[in-house]
Design a protein around this motif. Structure first.
Motif, PDB file in Angstrom:
ATOM      1  N   LEU A  68       0.859  -1.185   0.000  1.00  0.00           N
ATOM      2  CA  LEU A  68       0.000   0.000   0.000  1.00  0.00           C
ATOM      3  C   LEU A  68       0.891   1.230   0.000  1.00  0.00           C
ATOM      4  CD1 LEU A  68      -2.925  -0.700   2.511  1.00  0.00           C
ATOM      5  CD2 LEU A  68      -2.940  -0.837   0.023  1.00  0.00           C
ATOM      6  N   PRO A  69       0.831   2.051  -1.043  1.00  0.00           N
ATOM      7  CA  PRO A  69       1.675   3.256  -1.069  1.00  0.00           C
ATOM      8  C   PRO A  69       1.205   4.260  -0.031  1.00  0.00           C
ATOM      9  CG  PRO A  69       0.135   3.277  -2.903  1.00  0.00           C
ATOM     10  CD  PRO A  69      -0.012   1.931  -2.237  1.00  0.00           C
ATOM     11  N   ARG A  70       2.138   4.981   0.537  1.00  0.00           N
ATOM     12  CA  ARG A  70       1.781   6.017   1.499  1.00  0.00           C
ATOM     13  C   ARG A  70       1.202   7.215   0.754  1.00  0.00           C
ATOM     14  NH1 ARG A  70       2.737   7.782   6.635  1.00  0.00           N
ATOM     15  NH2 ARG A  70       2.888  10.037   6.916  1.00  0.00           N
ATOM     16  N   PRO A  71      -0.013   7.643   1.079  1.00  0.00           N
ATOM     17  CA  PRO A  71      -0.586   8.796   0.383  1.00  0.00           C
ATOM     18  C   PRO A  71       0.157  10.066   0.752  1.00  0.00           C
ATOM     19  CG  PRO A  71      -1.992   8.160   2.227  1.00  0.00           C
ATOM     20  CD  PRO A  71      -0.929   7.107   2.118  1.00  0.00           C
ATOM     21  N   GLU A  72       0.368  10.924  -0.240  1.00  0.00           N
ATOM     22  CA  GLU A  72       1.084  12.165  -0.007  1.00  0.00           C
ATOM     23  C   GLU A  72       0.226  13.353  -0.423  1.00  0.00           C
ATOM     24  OE1 GLU A  72       4.808  12.018  -1.993  1.00  0.00           O
ATOM     25  OE2 GLU A  72       5.637  10.440  -0.696  1.00  0.00           O
ATOM     26  N   ARG A  73       0.313  14.408   0.341  1.00  0.00           N
ATOM     27  CA  ARG A  73      -0.432  15.631   0.047  1.00  0.00           C
ATOM     28  C   ARG A  73       0.225  16.353  -1.142  1.00  0.00           C
ATOM     29  NH1 ARG A  73      -3.144  19.618   4.440  1.00  0.00           N
ATOM     30  NH2 ARG A  73      -4.239  17.654   4.755  1.00  0.00           N
ATOM     31  N   LEU A  74      -0.609  16.837  -2.088  1.00  0.00           N
ATOM     32  CA  LEU A  74      -0.081  17.574  -3.224  1.00  0.00           C
ATOM     33  C   LEU A  74       0.691  18.801  -2.755  1.00  0.00           C
ATOM     34  CD1 LEU A  74      -3.104  17.581  -5.716  1.00  0.00           C
ATOM     35  CD2 LEU A  74      -0.944  16.350  -6.004  1.00  0.00           C
ATOM     36  N   LYS A  75       1.792  19.068  -3.426  1.00  0.00           N
ATOM     37  CA  LYS A  75       2.556  20.277  -3.149  1.00  0.00           C
ATOM     38  C   LYS A  75       1.949  21.442  -3.926  1.00  0.00           C
ATOM     39  CE  LYS A  75       6.876  17.736  -2.425  1.00  0.00           C
ATOM     40  NZ  LYS A  75       6.278  16.391  -2.608  1.00  0.00           N
ATOM     41  N   ALA A  76       2.300  22.646  -3.542  1.00  0.00           N
ATOM     42  CA  ALA A  76       1.790  23.834  -4.219  1.00  0.00           C
ATOM     43  C   ALA A  76       2.119  23.773  -5.705  1.00  0.00           C
ATOM     44  CB  ALA A  76       2.397  25.092  -3.600  1.00  0.00           C
ATOM     45  N   GLY A  77       1.090  23.949  -6.554  1.00  0.00           N
ATOM     46  CA  GLY A  77       1.281  23.962  -7.997  1.00  0.00           C
ATOM     47  C   GLY A  77       1.462  22.607  -8.638  1.00  0.00           C
ATOM     48  N   GLN A  78       1.382  21.536  -7.861  1.00  0.00           N
ATOM     49  CA  GLN A  78       1.603  20.193  -8.407  1.00  0.00           C
ATOM     50  C   GLN A  78       0.357  19.675  -9.112  1.00  0.00           C
ATOM     51  OE1 GLN A  78       2.628  17.294  -5.427  1.00  0.00           O
ATOM     52  NE2 GLN A  78       2.925  15.635  -6.909  1.00  0.00           N
ATOM     53  N   ARG A  79       0.529  19.139 -10.303  1.00  0.00           N
ATOM     54  CA  ARG A  79      -0.578  18.542 -11.044  1.00  0.00           C
ATOM     55  C   ARG A  79      -0.970  17.221 -10.383  1.00  0.00           C
ATOM     56  NH1 ARG A  79       0.722  18.224 -17.085  1.00  0.00           N
ATOM     57  NH2 ARG A  79       2.473  16.994 -16.273  1.00  0.00           N
ATOM     58  N   PRO A  80      -2.273  16.969 -10.194  1.00  0.00           N
ATOM     59  CA  PRO A  80      -2.682  15.718  -9.556  1.00  0.00           C
ATOM     60  C   PRO A  80      -2.356  14.515 -10.433  1.00  0.00           C
ATOM     61  CG  PRO A  80      -4.510  17.304  -9.628  1.00  0.00           C
ATOM     62  CD  PRO A  80      -3.438  17.830 -10.522  1.00  0.00           C
ATOM     63  N   PRO A  81      -2.094  13.386  -9.837  1.00  0.00           N
ATOM     64  CA  PRO A  81      -1.962  12.169 -10.646  1.00  0.00           C
ATOM     65  C   PRO A  81      -3.306  11.813 -11.269  1.00  0.00           C
ATOM     66  CG  PRO A  81      -1.979  11.623  -8.310  1.00  0.00           C
ATOM     67  CD  PRO A  81      -1.968  13.113  -8.399  1.00  0.00           C
ATOM     68  N   GLN A  82      -3.264  11.014 -12.326  1.00  0.00           N
ATOM     69  CA  GLN A  82      -4.498  10.518 -12.923  1.00  0.00           C
ATOM     70  C   GLN A  82      -4.799   9.152 -12.314  1.00  0.00           C
ATOM     71  OE1 GLN A  82      -6.853  11.829 -15.252  1.00  0.00           O
ATOM     72  NE2 GLN A  82      -7.870  10.078 -14.300  1.00  0.00           N
ATOM     73  N   PHE A  83      -5.792   9.113 -11.434  1.00  0.00           N
ATOM     74  CA  PHE A  83      -6.196   7.844 -10.831  1.00  0.00           C
ATOM     75  C   PHE A  83      -7.181   7.126 -11.737  1.00  0.00           C
ATOM     76  CE2 PHE A  83      -5.022  10.358  -7.055  1.00  0.00           C
ATOM     77  CZ  PHE A  83      -4.138   9.477  -6.447  1.00  0.00           C
ATOM     78  N   VAL A  84      -7.036   5.800 -11.813  1.00  0.00           N
ATOM     79  CA  VAL A  84      -7.992   4.931 -12.496  1.00  0.00           C
ATOM     80  C   VAL A  84      -8.288   3.768 -11.568  1.00  0.00           C
ATOM     81  CG1 VAL A  84      -8.512   3.571 -14.561  1.00  0.00           C
ATOM     82  CG2 VAL A  84      -6.966   5.547 -14.730  1.00  0.00           C
ATOM     83  N   VAL A  85      -9.574   3.517 -11.333  1.00  0.00           N
ATOM     84  CA  VAL A  85      -9.978   2.401 -10.478  1.00  0.00           C
ATOM     85  C   VAL A  85     -10.708   1.364 -11.324  1.00  0.00           C
ATOM     86  CG1 VAL A  85     -11.311   1.662  -8.474  1.00  0.00           C
ATOM     87  CG2 VAL A  85     -10.213   3.919  -8.473  1.00  0.00           C
ATOM     88  N   PHE A  86     -10.171   0.150 -11.357  1.00  0.00           N
ATOM     89  CA  PHE A  86     -10.850  -0.992 -11.955  1.00  0.00           C
ATOM     90  C   PHE A  86     -11.463  -1.802 -10.811  1.00  0.00           C
ATOM     91  CE2 PHE A  86      -7.650   0.178 -15.045  1.00  0.00           C
ATOM     92  CZ  PHE A  86      -8.330   0.090 -16.252  1.00  0.00           C
TER      93      PHE A  86
END
Length: 423
Positions: A68-86
């Motif tokens: 399980l990856p550790r969730p990280e808070r977005l930094k200022a100006g950081q583009r969000p990752p593209q999540f896909v849930v199957f």
């Protein structure tokens, strides 16, 4: 997330069994063997990865879930990752071996998924009367029950899936859609009863299936179960009330556009989404069943000459939805499926091709619902509020760096996304 899922079947089963001989035996408590009266020294605390059997040994606590990856808070100006849930409704392993197949597809493409288990898939036919569905007579189920081989095979897949970092949710039990007594008519109390029974069948499968020497499922289902999708997406209003009271964290039973999620009644609303439907002017829900109904009706094996075209339509529709988000608002893409060979298995092919196409792309994370809600809970609420202002396919006009330029508030210690505590 790359290279985090390279776990062999033999290794993971051995890990569960080796941690405790009782874990692959009858479930008898041997912790007091060798004791010689009250003067015996207290045993040392069990290591974090020790197996602690629960109840009859059908489930066990084995420590923190691996991978399980550790969730990280977005930094200022950081583009969000593209999540896909199957995600998979009613997940079970039968002669088609689709559960095991898609576990491999996930591993090979740096993905984890959510498997919504139907509790009756762990209940043998000769014990069907143990199921007392709301507003139906005992032993009634619209999807049947299972046999010893099916239960053993399904448990094996659930065990390995969890050890690989996948999530085990619930699709409840009897799958009653429409008509009198369908889930759309269920009260809050009915839903709570159904959920309790779904948990019970998971926590007592060894006893019910007479498999006392089998290895346990390596998780505490009371803690593992944090979300669901209702049968046929019905009965959501009262389900949400029941789920909130029972401590669930999300629901995926609604229909929505491709926008950033928000909470409803205290649960993350991770609804199924509408994506383009190639060749049509209307959009389509991101689920194999809905594509099928709009192609061959309720006939699950329609015109063979159309099978390839129908599968291509689903694949291309999902990919258009993916790219619309990937190059636009980056809203998570939620996809639902069934382990079924409808229309010659064309929808299984379509889903597999989508997994292979999107999950290894830069800034894409193919995750379970659990991992997605962990990430959402780790974010600054103001950041999420801004993301929810973006419409379907809309990228920030001023660019991501400017759109999310304000520094997010630091996460409090001890919550997902907070900096690690240094000694």
């Amino acid at each position: 997330m790359a290279a985090t899922h390279r776990v062999t079947a033999g290794a993971v089963v051995a890990a569960v069994c080796a941690a405790s001989l009782a874990g692959c035996g009858t479930g008898t408590d041997t912790s007091r063997e060798g004791a010689h009266g009250p003067d015996k020294a207290k045993p040392a605390p069990a290591p974090e990865n020790a197996v602690r059997l629960i109840g009859d040994g059908s489930t066990a606590y084995t420590g923190t879930q691996p991978h399980l990856p550790r969730p990280e808070r977005l930094k200022a100006g950081q583009r969000p990752p593209q999540f896909v849930v199957f995600s998979w409704d009613g997940a079970g392993e039968d002669s088609q071996r689709l559960f095991s197949h898609f576990r491999k597809v996930a591993r090979d493409n740096d993905a984890t998924m959510t498997y919504f288990l139907s509790g009756v898939y762990l209940l043998p036919e000769d014990k069907r009367d143990l199921y007392r569905p709301p507003q139906h007579p005992p032993g009634r189920s619209d999807i049947g029950f299972n046999d010893a081989r099916g239960i053993a095979d399904t448990v094996e897949q659930l065990r390995l899936a969890w050890l690989e970092g996948n999530e085990i949710g619930t699709h409840f039990n009897g799958h009653f859609c429409g008509g009198s007594g369908g889930v759309g008519d269920w009260s809050v109390a009915d839903w709570k009863d159904e959920i309790t029974q779904a948990k019970r069948f998971v926590k007592t499968w060894k006893t019910n299936a007479s498999m006392a020497t089998a290895a346990p499922l390596p998780f505490d289902y009371d803690k593992e179960l944090i979300g669901a999708r209702t049968p046929c997406l019905e009965g959501r209003k009262n389900f949400l009330k029941a789920a909130r009271d029972l401590g669930f964290r999300y629901d995926s039973s609604g229909v929505n556009n491709q926008v950033w999620p928000e909470k409803k009644q205290g649960l993350w609303d991770l609804s199924m989404q509408l994506v383009p439907f190639p060749g049509h002017t209307f959009e389509q829900l991101t689920m194999d069943y809905n594509f099928m109904v709009n192609q061959s009706g309720t006939t699950t094996q329609g015109d063979p000459s159309q099978h390839k075209r129908w599968g291509d339509q689903m694949r291309d529709g999902l990919l258009q939805g993916f790219y619309r988000a990937y190059h636009g608002n980056r809203a998570p893409l939620i996809i639902g499926n069934h382990f079924e060979s409808w229309n010659g298995g064309t929808y299984m092919r379509a889903v597999e091709e989508v997994v292979k196409h999107v999950c290894t792309k830069d800034e894409v994370r193919c995750v379970s619902f659990r991992q997605l809600v962990d990430w959402l809970d780790a974010q600054d609420p103001e950041t999420l509020r801004k993301l929810r202002t973006l419409k379907v396919g809309e990228a920030p006009k001023e660019g991501w760096a400017s759109f999310l330029s304000a520094g997010p508030a630091p996460a409090p210690r001890g919550v997902p996304g907070a900096p690690a505590v240094r000694p």
